[in-house]
Write an enzyme that holds these catalytic residues in place. Structure first.
Site, PDB file in Angstrom:
ATOM      1  N   ILE A  66      45.515  45.840 115.897  1.00 27.86           N
ATOM      2  CA  ILE A  66      45.985  46.898 115.003  1.00 27.86           C
ATOM      3  C   ILE A  66      47.271  46.472 114.309  1.00 27.86           C
ATOM      4  O   ILE A  66      48.186  45.955 114.961  1.00 27.86           O
ATOM      5  CB  ILE A  66      46.253  48.197 115.806  1.00 27.86           C
ATOM      6  N   CYS A  67      47.328  46.701 113.004  1.00 25.87           N
ATOM      7  CA  CYS A  67      48.589  46.602 112.263  1.00 25.87           C
ATOM      8  C   CYS A  67      48.641  47.816 111.336  1.00 25.87           C
ATOM      9  O   CYS A  67      47.861  48.752 111.515  1.00 25.87           O
ATOM     10  CB  CYS A  67      48.727  45.274 111.522  1.00 25.87           C
ATOM     11  N   GLY A  68      49.522  47.823 110.367  1.00 26.05           N
ATOM     12  CA  GLY A  68      49.634  48.992 109.485  1.00 26.05           C
ATOM     13  C   GLY A  68      48.337  49.324 108.777  1.00 26.05           C
ATOM     14  O   GLY A  68      47.826  50.441 108.855  1.00 26.05           O
ATOM     15  N   GLY A 110      47.052  51.320 111.814  1.00 24.10           N
ATOM     16  CA  GLY A 110      47.887  52.355 112.413  1.00 24.10           C
ATOM     17  C   GLY A 110      48.390  53.392 111.419  1.00 24.10           C
ATOM     18  O   GLY A 110      48.756  54.501 111.803  1.00 24.10           O
TER      19      GLY A 110
END
Length: 158
Positions: A66-68, A110
């Site tokens: 998960i990242c932005g 996220g």
């Protein structure tokens, strides 16, 4: 129970923590490759590399990253041999990515998925088998696509 590797950059930290708690409650053993604390952030490219390597070397069969936006980690993780990472935005897209593409890593954003949706997507990723719900003709096409994907990967990873 299956062991799952999970990781996030700071933008995905809250979602990662929610998914990690949820999967632990379901009985999965979770290995976290970071970010472990917002005081010690791990950037998306390093998290993606750590998780991709853990899949490529066979330490784990499946992972969640998960990242932005989910895009940065998706791009990084997919650089590793044997990784089929799908960036998904809904439970339906996860189910189709598992059933049709046989993804072994789920990427999420996220900034886009809240904890409830992220946990439901993680469940779909872990609970949907490859070829689920596909008729025999479609299964043959999908198997050939998977075979061809592996063939292309082998040709270009020399």
């Amino acid at each position: 129970m299956e062991r799952i590797v999970i990781g996030s950059d700071p933008s995905g930290f809250g979602l990662k923590e929610a998914v990690k708690r949820h999967l632990t409650e379901r009985g999965f053993e979770i290995a976290d490759v970071g970010t472990l604390s917002l005081d010690a952030p791990v950037m998306y490219y390093d998290v993606g590399a750590r998780l991709g390597q853990a899949i490529a070397d066979g330490t784990f069969q499946r992972g969640i990253v998960i990242c932005g936006t989910g895009m940065g980690v998706n791009l990084m993780v997919n650089r590793f041999p044997g990784v089929l990472c799908g960036l998904c935005e809904s439970v339906f897209s996860v189910q189709k990515a598992r059933a049709v593409n046989n993804i072994n890593v789920l990427a999420m954003g996220g900034w886009f998925q809240g904890p409830e949706l992220g946990c439901a997507m993680a469940d779909a990723f872990l609970d949907t088998p490859w070829l689920d719900g596909l008729d025999e003709e479609t299964q043959q096409v999908v198997r050939e696509g998977y075979r061809r994907t592996k063939e292309v990967e082998a040709e270009h990873r020399k």
